[in-house]
Design a protein around this motif. Structure first.
Motif, PDB file in Angstrom:
ATOM      1  N   SER A  31      30.173  30.596  32.778  1.00 30.55           N
ATOM      2  CA  SER A  31      29.704  29.745  31.421  1.00 30.55           C
ATOM      3  C   SER A  31      30.172  30.584  30.375  1.00 30.55           C
ATOM      4  CB  SER A  31      28.052  29.873  31.483  1.00 30.55           C
ATOM      5  OG  SER A  31      27.565  31.198  31.569  1.00 30.55           O
ATOM      6  N   GLY A  32      30.651  31.824  30.492  1.00 24.74           N
ATOM      7  CA  GLY A  32      31.036  32.688  29.470  1.00 24.74           C
ATOM      8  C   GLY A  32      29.909  33.032  28.195  1.00 24.74           C
ATOM      9  N   ARG A  33      30.466  32.986  27.149  1.00 26.63           N
ATOM     10  CA  ARG A  33      29.579  33.470  25.777  1.00 26.63           C
ATOM     11  C   ARG A  33      28.668  32.273  25.500  1.00 26.63           C
ATOM     12  NH1 ARG A  33      32.936  34.665  21.316  1.00 26.63           N
ATOM     13  NH2 ARG A  33      30.809  35.898  20.447  1.00 26.63           N
ATOM     14  N   GLU A  34      28.835  31.150  26.213  1.00 18.70           N
ATOM     15  CA  GLU A  34      27.862  30.060  25.976  1.00 18.70           C
ATOM     16  C   GLU A  34      26.409  30.262  26.573  1.00 18.70           C
ATOM     17  OE1 GLU A  34      28.486  27.732  23.513  1.00 18.70           O
ATOM     18  OE2 GLU A  34      30.396  29.029  23.398  1.00 18.70           O
ATOM     19  N   GLY A  35      26.731  30.644  28.087  1.00 15.85           N
ATOM     20  CA  GLY A  35      25.725  30.808  28.774  1.00 15.85           C
ATOM     21  C   GLY A  35      25.366  29.514  29.531  1.00 15.85           C
ATOM     22  N   ILE A  36      24.310  29.614  30.547  1.00 16.09           N
ATOM     23  CA  ILE A  36      23.954  28.018  31.462  1.00 16.09           C
ATOM     24  C   ILE A  36      22.535  28.234  31.455  1.00 16.09           C
ATOM     25  CG2 ILE A  36      24.156  29.596  33.333  1.00 16.09           C
ATOM     26  CD1 ILE A  36      25.354  27.015  34.546  1.00 16.09           C
ATOM     27  N   TRP A  37      22.115  27.128  31.319  1.00 19.93           N
ATOM     28  CA  TRP A  37      20.780  26.774  31.360  1.00 19.93           C
ATOM     29  C   TRP A  37      20.222  26.866  33.047  1.00 19.93           C
ATOM     30  CZ3 TRP A  37      18.664  21.090  30.639  1.00 19.93           C
ATOM     31  CH2 TRP A  37      17.257  20.992  30.554  1.00 19.93           C
TER      32      TRP A  37
ATOM     33  N   TYR B  67      21.126  31.926  30.553  1.00 15.09           N
ATOM     34  CA  TYR B  67      21.572  33.186  31.140  1.00 15.09           C
ATOM     35  C   TYR B  67      23.026  33.193  30.779  1.00 15.09           C
ATOM     36  CZ  TYR B  67      17.048  34.253  33.320  1.00 15.09           C
ATOM     37  OH  TYR B  67      15.747  34.410  33.751  1.00 15.09           O
ATOM     38  N   MET B  68      23.461  34.586  30.675  1.00 14.06           N
ATOM     39  CA  MET B  68      24.643  34.943  30.592  1.00 14.06           C
ATOM     40  C   MET B  68      24.995  36.286  31.316  1.00 14.06           C
ATOM     41  SD  MET B  68      25.107  35.630  26.436  1.00 14.06           S
ATOM     42  CE  MET B  68      26.826  35.868  26.461  1.00 14.06           C
ATOM     43  N   LEU B  69      26.238  36.740  31.350  1.00  9.74           N
ATOM     44  CA  LEU B  69      26.487  38.168  31.708  1.00  9.74           C
ATOM     45  C   LEU B  69      25.853  38.952  30.900  1.00  9.74           C
ATOM     46  CD1 LEU B  69      30.047  37.869  33.259  1.00  9.74           C
ATOM     47  CD2 LEU B  69      27.908  37.463  34.393  1.00  9.74           C
ATOM     48  N   TYR B  70      25.600  40.110  31.284  1.00  7.47           N
ATOM     49  CA  TYR B  70      24.838  41.091  30.590  1.00  7.47           C
ATOM     50  C   TYR B  70      25.529  41.979  29.554  1.00  7.47           C
ATOM     51  CZ  TYR B  70      21.625  45.143  29.754  1.00  7.47           C
ATOM     52  OH  TYR B  70      21.053  46.112  29.080  1.00  7.47           O
TER      53      TYR B  70
ATOM     54  N   LEU C  81      28.096  40.685  27.937  1.00 11.68           N
ATOM     55  CA  LEU C  81      28.653  39.702  26.864  1.00 11.68           C
ATOM     56  C   LEU C  81      27.750  39.146  25.654  1.00 11.68           C
ATOM     57  CD1 LEU C  81      30.277  37.000  28.920  1.00 11.68           C
ATOM     58  CD2 LEU C  81      31.409  38.831  28.266  1.00 11.68           C
ATOM     59  N   GLN C  82      28.375  39.070  24.360  1.00 10.54           N
ATOM     60  CA  GLN C  82      27.686  38.668  23.477  1.00 10.54           C
ATOM     61  C   GLN C  82      27.823  37.111  23.329  1.00 10.54           C
ATOM     62  OE1 GLN C  82      25.660  40.597  21.413  1.00 10.54           O
ATOM     63  NE2 GLN C  82      26.157  42.345  22.605  1.00 10.54           N
ATOM     64  N   PRO C  83      26.406  36.514  22.868  1.00 10.28           N
ATOM     65  CA  PRO C  83      26.438  34.975  22.700  1.00 10.28           C
ATOM     66  C   PRO C  83      27.206  34.621  21.718  1.00 10.28           C
ATOM     67  CG  PRO C  83      24.115  35.894  22.836  1.00 10.28           C
ATOM     68  CD  PRO C  83      25.158  37.190  22.631  1.00 10.28           C
ATOM     69  N   SER C  84      27.741  33.243  21.748  1.00  8.41           N
ATOM     70  CA  SER C  84      28.654  32.826  20.666  1.00  8.41           C
ATOM     71  C   SER C  84      27.738  32.713  19.623  1.00  8.41           C
ATOM     72  CB  SER C  84      29.470  31.654  21.364  1.00  8.41           C
ATOM     73  OG  SER C  84      28.484  30.758  21.620  1.00  8.41           O
ATOM     74  N   ILE C  85      28.508  32.105  18.375  1.00  8.98           N
ATOM     75  CA  ILE C  85      27.799  31.809  17.002  1.00  8.98           C
ATOM     76  C   ILE C  85      27.191  30.499  17.575  1.00  8.98           C
ATOM     77  CG2 ILE C  85      28.213  30.922  14.884  1.00  8.98           C
ATOM     78  CD1 ILE C  85      30.220  33.043  14.486  1.00  8.98           C
ATOM     79  N   GLU C  86      27.488  29.605  18.285  1.00  7.41           N
ATOM     80  CA  GLU C  86      26.944  28.333  18.585  1.00  7.41           C
ATOM     81  C   GLU C  86      25.794  28.773  19.087  1.00  7.41           C
ATOM     82  OE1 GLU C  86      30.024  28.971  19.055  1.00  7.41           O
ATOM     83  OE2 GLU C  86      31.001  27.743  17.774  1.00  7.41           O
ATOM     84  N   VAL C  87      25.456  29.810  19.794  1.00  2.00           N
ATOM     85  CA  VAL C  87      24.464  30.079  20.590  1.00  2.00           C
ATOM     86  C   VAL C  87      23.361  30.667  19.666  1.00  2.00           C
ATOM     87  CG1 VAL C  87      23.136  31.012  22.274  1.00  2.00           C
ATOM     88  CG2 VAL C  87      25.125  30.094  22.846  1.00  2.00           C
ATOM     89  N   THR C  88      23.723  31.707  19.091  1.00  2.00           N
ATOM     90  CA  THR C  88      22.970  32.389  18.215  1.00  2.00           C
ATOM     91  C   THR C  88      22.579  31.993  16.662  1.00  2.00           C
ATOM     92  OG1 THR C  88      24.746  33.799  17.329  1.00  2.00           O
ATOM     93  CG2 THR C  88      23.645  34.634  19.498  1.00  2.00           C
TER      94      THR C  88
END
Length: 322
Positions: free
Chosen positions: A92-98, A140-143, A145-152
């Motif tokens: 899921s990368g920086r987008e994360g997954i529900w 959730y995302m990998l520890y 990684l920083q979330p993308s702008i779309e997420v934050t």
């Protein structure tokens, strides 16, 4: 980790390139300097078994991606369920997954998903994040990684909420910096060396605040710990333009100057009206700064008598005096 010579060679050459690099079969054969599919298959399968190589589908093509020794060691320490969940979170990368999506993709029972997530989070392999688009979802995302702008939501959001206080403080800082580049003495205390009547630059001035200089000023002044990109600062300037506090400088790209009305609104620019500053104003400047009362009766001329009978001549005496 025990590996055959071919597997070691293949893995070492793959990890020498960026971790996101995907390889085709021909690439791997070149790394091994072989045209025999059997040699490649044996080495690749060995790496896959050791979690040092994974298959990635790119369109209709199957590609290979290397995994570092530390990452492979981490994955081998997981249970099968944890490894499966981890792989989907990683993808899921920086987008994360529900979590609901995780459950659907893994086809695992909710209880197992929750248990695995708790275990992975406890080992700091993954982390939960908040999304401004979906604030009620647990993502959730990998520890590392920083979330993308779309997420934050970018620098303007704190804990998924618009940080209006932070934005307002930055707007004030940006406005004051632009003002200092627009009117050189407007923030200076009155003195014999400061012309408190005329505070603007000459018309030939071209040192107005550019977008790049504003970005540099914010970064060098340590005003915020948040990294602001040039587009973030441009957004701030657009807000100030909309509020009529600044305006673009004509014939200059991405440069701004403040409006005089915003200077007055902020309480500056009227030092000449303060009686205590009278000593700093020369008589000539004082007369220029003095309020002027205009009367139409002080600005008139007598019509030439030769034009008195002109049929196009209209008198407004009745309008003026009534």
């Amino acid at each position: 980790m025990d590996l055959s010579e071919n597997a070691k060679l293949l893995h070492s050459r793959m990890v020498a390139l960026p971790s996101s690099t995907l390889f085709g079969q021909e690439d791997l054969q070149k790394f091994l300097n072989t045209t025999k599919s059997a040699d490649l298959l044996e080495a690749a399968q060995e790496l896959i078994n050791k979690k040092l190589l994974k298959l990635v589908k790119q369109g209709d093509e199957l590609m290979f991606q290397a995994t570092s020794m530390s990452e492979a060691s981490k994955i081998t320490s997981m249970s099968e369920d944890e490894a499966m969940i981890y792989s989907y979170i990683e993808a899921s990368g920086r987008e994360g997954i529900w979590t609901k999506t995780l459950k659907a993709k893994t086809n695992l029972h909710q209880h197992i998903v929750v248990r695995c997530l708790k275990s992975l989070e406890g080992q700091r392999y993954i982390k939960s994040i908040k999304s401004v688009k979906h604030p009620t979802r647990k993502i959730y995302m990998l520890y590392n990684l920083q979330p993308s702008i779309e997420v934050t939501g970018g620098p303007w959001f704190t804990d998924s909420e618009l940080d209006t206080e932070f934005i307002d403080s930055l707007l004030k800082v940006v406005w004051r910096f632009i003002a200092s580049k627009s009117y050189p003495t407007v923030f200076q205390a009155p003195s014999s060396n400061v012309n408190i009547v005329q505070a603007s630059f000459p018309t030939t001035h071209n040192g107005f605040a550019s977008l790049a200089s504003i970005v540099d000023f914010i970064a060098n002044a340590n005003i915020t710990t948040v990294d602001l990109a040039i587009n973030d600062v441009r957004s701030l300037c657009e807000v100030l333009v909309y509020d009529e506090k600044i305006e673009p400088v004509e014939h200059m790209i991405d440069s701004y100057k403040v409006t005089w009305s915003s200077i007055l609104e902020a309480g500056y620019g009227r030092d000449y009206e303060n009686p205590s500053n009278e000593a700093f104003i020369s008589p000539k400047l004082k007369s220029l700064a003095a309020p002027k009362h205009f009367s139409i009766f002080d600005s008139y001329s007598v019509i030439d008598s030769a034009l008195a009978d002109d049929k196009d001549l209209v008198y407004f005496d009745s309008w003026i005096y009534d």
